[in-house]
Each structure stands twice: as structure tokens, then as C-alpha cells.
Design a protein around this motif. Structure first.
Motif, PDB file in Angstrom:
ATOM      1  N   LEU A   1       0.866  -1.175   0.000  1.00 30.01           N
ATOM      2  CA  LEU A   1       0.000   0.000   0.000  1.00 30.01           C
ATOM      3  C   LEU A   1       0.902   1.223   0.000  1.00 30.01           C
ATOM      4  O   LEU A   1       1.673   1.447   0.932  1.00 30.01           O
ATOM      5  CB  LEU A   1      -0.901  -0.009   1.232  1.00 30.01           C
TER       6      LEU A   1
ATOM      7  N   SER B   1       1.310   5.325  -0.246  1.00 32.74           N
ATOM      8  CA  SER B   1       0.588   6.588  -0.096  1.00 32.74           C
ATOM      9  C   SER B   1       1.471   7.595   0.623  1.00 32.74           C
ATOM     10  O   SER B   1       2.338   7.217   1.422  1.00 32.74           O
ATOM     11  CB  SER B   1      -0.713   6.400   0.687  1.00 32.74           C
TER      12      SER B   1
ATOM     13  N   SER C   1      -4.709   5.430  -1.381  1.00 29.19           N
ATOM     14  CA  SER C   1      -3.553   4.552  -1.496  1.00 29.19           C
ATOM     15  C   SER C   1      -3.524   3.897  -2.862  1.00 29.19           C
ATOM     16  O   SER C   1      -4.528   3.841  -3.579  1.00 29.19           O
ATOM     17  CB  SER C   1      -3.564   3.473  -0.403  1.00 29.19           C
TER      18      SER C   1
ATOM     19  N   ARG D   1      -8.066  -0.563   4.040  1.00 32.68           N
ATOM     20  CA  ARG D   1      -6.992   0.300   4.530  1.00 32.68           C
ATOM     21  C   ARG D   1      -7.119   1.732   4.041  1.00 32.68           C
ATOM     22  O   ARG D   1      -6.154   2.494   4.047  1.00 32.68           O
ATOM     23  CB  ARG D   1      -5.633  -0.271   4.100  1.00 32.68           C
TER      24      ARG D   1
ATOM     25  N   ALA E   1      -2.287   8.963  -5.027  1.00 32.76           N
ATOM     26  CA  ALA E   1      -2.175   8.929  -3.562  1.00 32.76           C
ATOM     27  C   ALA E   1      -1.042   9.820  -3.063  1.00 32.76           C
ATOM     28  O   ALA E   1      -0.378   9.512  -2.073  1.00 32.76           O
ATOM     29  CB  ALA E   1      -1.979   7.495  -3.077  1.00 32.76           C
TER      30      ALA E   1
END
Length: 263
Positions: free
Chosen positions: A36, A38, A45, A64, A117
Motif C-alpha cells: 500500500l 501513499s 492509497s 486500509r 495517492a
């Protein structure tokens, strides 16, 4: 699909955390690292390599925070099988080099920069493990940047070349390209994070060149037309049976490299 739960997220770098998929095995090590990506405060994300079609893992990724984009490093099922379902769960487009693995997004292009993101993500074509392998460069991830390497570079062990789709000639050129990125953090799809891409790429190249020397020595003993099985028996005599197929693919790739026409 099953409903096995993923383990918790693990920090990989400033901009990336990983969620380990529950698919351990001889080739996937502890399992697939789904990342993930970000920037702080971005509110969204990017998921890199959703992993297998495991509902618990995909639900965990979707939970998430808003997923803006899903990226795939290469075509193998332990990276792609969950991508369509994650697309359904989040609405985020899936982008890969192979159009067959894109869902609602266009194919990735070598050299493009994706902004998502809050992060700049550079796309690098890195064939060798497979013909469609790509890595993702995060130049702003800490002082040296980071690279999500998929299966092109692993956190432990060496990469199998999925010959004939992946070739050693391509892979050696890929290692040169990755080494040029310097001491970037390595964020592999299997195994732990590593501190310097350049160091790892050099070690991978040295390993491949040592194996080529062993293959040449075997051909000197067995004859220049020796086949994959005979060469694998000579060079990898102590390999465990469950790794035999991977060994034979690697030997085939090395024989192809040594026997290719020279200009």
C-alpha cells in the motif's frame, strides 16, 4: 476463493507498507507482499500486487483506506489472481504491462510517471523473470528512494527466469538498469526489505555469471549439445525435488543465452 485472514501491515519504507498474503510456499517464500503506497495526508492509497484470490486478504487491502489505483508487477497468479476482485471491491482501475491483466485501466508504459495517492511512481520495464515484468520507482521515498521489484529481485534467494517467456539476456540488462538507481530501498514481492538496490543487483549479476561458468564447464564435460536434464543433473545435483522444475527453467534460459546467435 477462501477467507483466510492476512497478517498485519508491516512498514517497508516511508511511503509503502506491506500486507502479507496467506500463500507461503517454496516459490513465494512467506507469501506475496501486497504493498500500500501513499503519502501522509493523501487520503488514498495505491495497491501494488493484490496477490492471490483470497477474500480475507483482499478485504483487508480494501479496508486500509480508499484505493485509488491497483498496479501489477507481472502476470503470475500469486500477484494477479486477486486483482479483478479488488477492482470490484474498490472501483480502482488495475494497470499492468500485459493488457490481459488490466481491469478498467490502460496498460503500463515504460518510462511513464504515475501520480496517485500523493506519490510519484515511475514505471520501469524490467523483463527477465517474465517478459511483462515491471518495477515501480518511488524517487521521493526517503533520501535514496525505493523500488518495488516484484519478483525481479527477491528479499531472499534468487529469481527464477520463466523461460522461454523470461530470458537471461533480458534479465542481465534489467540488472544493469536497476543497479543504476543506486542505493534505493528494495521492496520485493517476496521476502524482507533490503537496503540497497545497487548492491543487490550486483550480487544477482555475479551469481548469474558464476552459474554460466558452471554451465560452460558442464558442457565441456558433457558435450556442446547436452540437454537441459543432463546439465541440470551436473550443475544442480543437490537441489531439492520440489525445486527441480525451477532449476530446469533456469538451465534452459542459460543454455539459450550461451547458444544464441552472436552478431
Amino acid at each position: 476463493m477462501n477467507s483466510t485472514s492476512s497478517s498485519g501491515t508491516r512498514p517497508g519504507s516511508t511511503l509503502a507498507t506491506s500486507l502479507l498474503a496467506p500463500n507461503p510456499g517454496p516459490m513465494s517464500l512467506e507469501g506475496t507482499n501486497s504493498y500500500l503506497v501513499s503519502a501522509a495526508g493523501s487520503g488514498g492509497s495505491v495497491v501494488v500486487d493484490p496477490g492471490p484470490a483470497d477474500e480475507g486478504h483482499l478485504q483487508a487491502l480494501a479496508s486500509r483506506g480508499p484505493v485509488e489505483l491497483i498496479l501489477v508487477t507481472h502476470r503470475h497468479a500469486d500477484h494477479t489472481a486477486g486483482s479483478l476482485r479488488l477492482h470490484e471491491l474498490t472501483g480502482a482501475p488495475v494497470r499492468a504491462a500485459d493488457p490481459g491483466h488490466c481491469h478498467g485501466g490502460r496498460p503500463l508504459q515504460d518510462g511513464e510517471t504515475i501520480l496517485a495517492a500523493g506519490v510519484a511512481i515511475g514505471v520501469l520495464a524490467t523483463p527477465g523473470h517474465t517478459s511483462d515484468s515491471v518495477c515501480f520507482h518511488l524517487p521521493d521515498d526517503g533520501p535514496k528512494g525505493s523500488v518495488l521489484t516484484g519478483d525481479t529481485i527477491l528479499g531472499r534467494g534468487t529469481t527464477v527466469l520463466d523461460y522461454p517467456d523470461g530470458t537471461l539476456g533480458d534479465y542481465l540488462q534489467t540488472l544493469d538498469r536497476l543497479e543504476a538507481l543506486g542505493a534505493a530501498t528494495v521492496l520485493p514481492a517476496h521476502g524482507p526489505t533490503l537496503p540497497s538496490l545497487a548492491v543487490v543487483a550486483r550480487a544477482y549479476r555475479e551469481h548469474r555469471l558464476e552459474r554460466l561458468d558452471q554451465i560452460r564447464a558442464a558442457l565441456d564435460r558433457l558435450g556442446p549439445d547436452a540437454g537441459v536434464t543432463a546439465v541440470a543433473d551436473a550443475v544442480y545435483a543437490d537441489v531439492e525435488p520440489h525445486l527441480r522444475r525451477a532449476v530446469e527453467m533456469s538451465v534452459a534460459a542459460q543454455l539459450h543465452y550461451l547458444r544464441r546467435p552472436r552478431l
